[in-house]
Design a protein around this motif. Structure first.
Motif, PDB file in Angstrom:
ATOM      1  N   ASP A 108       0.835  -1.196   0.000  1.00  0.00           N
ATOM      2  CA  ASP A 108       0.000   0.000   0.000  1.00  0.00           C
ATOM      3  C   ASP A 108       0.867   1.242   0.000  1.00  0.00           C
ATOM      4  O   ASP A 108       1.998   1.239   0.488  1.00  0.00           O
ATOM      5  CB  ASP A 108      -0.887   0.053   1.250  1.00  0.00           C
ATOM      6  N   VAL A 109       0.304   2.328  -0.517  1.00  0.00           N
ATOM      7  CA  VAL A 109       0.897   3.652  -0.394  1.00  0.00           C
ATOM      8  C   VAL A 109       0.143   4.349   0.724  1.00  0.00           C
ATOM      9  O   VAL A 109      -1.083   4.403   0.705  1.00  0.00           O
ATOM     10  CB  VAL A 109       0.760   4.452  -1.702  1.00  0.00           C
ATOM     11  N   VAL A 110       0.874   4.843   1.710  1.00  0.00           N
ATOM     12  CA  VAL A 110       0.253   5.503   2.859  1.00  0.00           C
ATOM     13  C   VAL A 110       0.742   6.945   2.905  1.00  0.00           C
ATOM     14  O   VAL A 110       1.939   7.210   2.837  1.00  0.00           O
ATOM     15  CB  VAL A 110       0.609   4.787   4.180  1.00  0.00           C
ATOM     16  N   GLY A 111      -0.204   7.858   3.023  1.00  0.00           N
ATOM     17  CA  GLY A 111       0.130   9.267   3.157  1.00  0.00           C
ATOM     18  C   GLY A 111      -0.422   9.799   4.458  1.00  0.00           C
ATOM     19  O   GLY A 111      -1.610   9.634   4.739  1.00  0.00           O
ATOM     20  N   ASN A 112       0.429  10.402   5.277  1.00  0.00           N
ATOM     21  CA  ASN A 112       0.007  11.069   6.513  1.00  0.00           C
ATOM     22  C   ASN A 112       0.040  12.564   6.258  1.00  0.00           C
ATOM     23  O   ASN A 112       1.093  13.120   5.933  1.00  0.00           O
ATOM     24  CB  ASN A 112       0.937  10.718   7.675  1.00  0.00           C
ATOM     25  N   PHE A 113      -1.100  13.211   6.405  1.00  0.00           N
ATOM     26  CA  PHE A 113      -1.203  14.626   6.101  1.00  0.00           C
ATOM     27  C   PHE A 113      -1.595  15.389   7.357  1.00  0.00           C
ATOM     28  O   PHE A 113      -2.425  14.943   8.146  1.00  0.00           O
ATOM     29  CB  PHE A 113      -2.248  14.856   5.000  1.00  0.00           C
ATOM     30  N   SER A 114      -1.003  16.560   7.513  1.00  0.00           N
ATOM     31  CA  SER A 114      -1.259  17.400   8.669  1.00  0.00           C
ATOM     32  C   SER A 114      -1.223  18.857   8.221  1.00  0.00           C
ATOM     33  O   SER A 114      -0.322  19.276   7.498  1.00  0.00           O
ATOM     34  CB  SER A 114      -0.200  17.152   9.739  1.00  0.00           C
ATOM     35  N   ALA A 115      -2.218  19.620   8.648  1.00  0.00           N
ATOM     36  CA  ALA A 115      -2.261  21.045   8.331  1.00  0.00           C
ATOM     37  C   ALA A 115      -2.907  21.775   9.496  1.00  0.00           C
ATOM     38  O   ALA A 115      -3.722  21.206  10.224  1.00  0.00           O
ATOM     39  CB  ALA A 115      -3.055  21.288   7.050  1.00  0.00           C
ATOM     40  N   SER A 116      -2.527  23.022   9.682  1.00  0.00           N
ATOM     41  CA  SER A 116      -3.159  23.850  10.710  1.00  0.00           C
ATOM     42  C   SER A 116      -3.388  25.241  10.145  1.00  0.00           C
ATOM     43  O   SER A 116      -2.657  25.701   9.268  1.00  0.00           O
ATOM     44  CB  SER A 116      -2.314  23.899  11.983  1.00  0.00           C
ATOM     45  N   GLN A 117      -4.417  25.887  10.656  1.00  0.00           N
ATOM     46  CA  GLN A 117      -4.784  27.227  10.193  1.00  0.00           C
ATOM     47  C   GLN A 117      -5.323  28.005  11.382  1.00  0.00           C
ATOM     48  O   GLN A 117      -6.154  27.501  12.128  1.00  0.00           O
ATOM     49  CB  GLN A 117      -5.860  27.125   9.109  1.00  0.00           C
ATOM     50  N   ASP A 118      -4.834  29.225  11.562  1.00  0.00           N
ATOM     51  CA  ASP A 118      -5.339  30.081  12.625  1.00  0.00           C
ATOM     52  C   ASP A 118      -6.622  30.766  12.175  1.00  0.00           C
ATOM     53  O   ASP A 118      -6.706  31.272  11.047  1.00  0.00           O
ATOM     54  CB  ASP A 118      -4.305  31.143  13.009  1.00  0.00           C
ATOM     55  N   LEU A 119      -7.607  30.745  13.029  1.00  0.00           N
ATOM     56  CA  LEU A 119      -8.859  31.456  12.799  1.00  0.00           C
ATOM     57  C   LEU A 119      -8.841  32.653  13.746  1.00  0.00           C
ATOM     58  O   LEU A 119      -8.931  32.495  14.950  1.00  0.00           O
ATOM     59  CB  LEU A 119     -10.065  30.552  13.102  1.00  0.00           C
ATOM     60  N   THR A 120      -8.709  33.844  13.179  1.00  0.00           N
ATOM     61  CA  THR A 120      -8.567  35.050  13.997  1.00  0.00           C
ATOM     62  C   THR A 120      -9.906  35.756  14.141  1.00  0.00           C
ATOM     63  O   THR A 120     -10.855  35.493  13.405  1.00  0.00           O
ATOM     64  CB  THR A 120      -7.543  36.015  13.369  1.00  0.00           C
ATOM     65  N   ARG A 121      -9.959  36.665  15.062  1.00  0.00           N
ATOM     66  CA  ARG A 121     -11.199  37.417  15.299  1.00  0.00           C
ATOM     67  C   ARG A 121     -11.591  38.279  14.109  1.00  0.00           C
ATOM     68  O   ARG A 121     -12.748  38.472  13.825  1.00  0.00           O
ATOM     69  CB  ARG A 121     -11.061  38.282  16.536  1.00  0.00           C
ATOM     70  N   SER A 122     -10.610  38.795  13.395  1.00  0.00           N
ATOM     71  CA  SER A 122     -10.920  39.682  12.276  1.00  0.00           C
ATOM     72  C   SER A 122     -11.314  38.922  11.026  1.00  0.00           C
ATOM     73  O   SER A 122     -11.825  39.512  10.084  1.00  0.00           O
ATOM     74  CB  SER A 122      -9.698  40.568  11.963  1.00  0.00           C
ATOM     75  N   GLY A 123     -11.049  37.625  10.978  1.00  0.00           N
ATOM     76  CA  GLY A 123     -11.387  36.845   9.806  1.00  0.00           C
ATOM     77  C   GLY A 123     -10.282  36.779   8.779  1.00  0.00           C
ATOM     78  O   GLY A 123     -10.449  36.208   7.724  1.00  0.00           O
ATOM     79  N   ILE A 124      -9.142  37.379   9.061  1.00  0.00           N
ATOM     80  CA  ILE A 124      -8.012  37.337   8.128  1.00  0.00           C
ATOM     81  C   ILE A 124      -7.022  36.313   8.631  1.00  0.00           C
ATOM     82  O   ILE A 124      -6.619  36.342   9.784  1.00  0.00           O
ATOM     83  CB  ILE A 124      -7.337  38.720   8.019  1.00  0.00           C
ATOM     84  N   SER A 125      -6.607  35.400   7.752  1.00  0.00           N
ATOM     85  CA  SER A 125      -5.660  34.368   8.180  1.00  0.00           C
ATOM     86  C   SER A 125      -4.279  34.971   8.364  1.00  0.00           C
ATOM     87  O   SER A 125      -3.873  35.857   7.641  1.00  0.00           O
ATOM     88  CB  SER A 125      -5.624  33.242   7.166  1.00  0.00           C
ATOM     89  N   GLU A 126      -3.586  34.464   9.357  1.00  0.00           N
ATOM     90  CA  GLU A 126      -2.242  34.968   9.654  1.00  0.00           C
ATOM     91  C   GLU A 126      -1.209  34.100   9.024  1.00  0.00           C
ATOM     92  O   GLU A 126      -1.312  32.947   8.893  1.00  0.00           O
ATOM     93  CB  GLU A 126      -2.027  34.999  11.159  1.00  0.00           C
TER      94      GLU A 126
END
Length: 126
Positions: A108-126
């Motif tokens: 098998d081919v196994v892919g481990n994926f990880s991502a993170s994203q900040d959700l700010t009060r103003s709605g603009i990503s940092e």
């Protein structure tokens, strides 16, 4: 005077063709996995750009995230793969998931994926 011909024999051409074909086969297995990961990251950015995303309830943010994934036909990310943690001015959305695709026989081919994203009060990503 004897001339020698240079070039590939039929056997060497078949070997090169087999190697290139196997590389393309692996690429066909890997490309959808990375395309889906790109969709996950785009969905996370879309949620982060929502006005007031830092004040949003994590359940609401998760719902928006999965609605965006549904549009992109993502099927490997499950509800349990998404988590939220409090950061100074909002939330940090973390997505960790694994994709397993059969390759050849019992390999098998196994892919481990990880991502993170900040959700700010103003709605603009940092």
């Amino acid at each position: 005077m004897k001339r020698n011909q240079n070039g590939m024999t039929l056997l060497s051409f078949i070997v090169v063709l087999a190697v290139v074909g196997f590389g393309l086969y692996i690429g066909m297995k890997l490309f959808p996995m990375y395309q889906e990961f790109y969709s996950v990251k785009e969905a996370m950015k879309g949620v982060a750009n929502e006005p007031g995303s830092g004040d949003m309830d994590p359940g609401r943010a998760k719902d928006l995230f999965f609605r965006r994934l549904y549009i992109n036909y993502s099927e490997n990310v499950q509800k349990d793969d998404v988590s939220f943690e409090r950061v100074g001015n909002g939330w940090r959305m973390n997505v960790n998931y694994e994709v397993r695709r059969p390759l050849v026989g019992n390999l098998d081919v196994v892919g481990n994926f990880s991502a993170s994203q900040d959700l700010t009060r103003s709605g603009i990503s940092e």
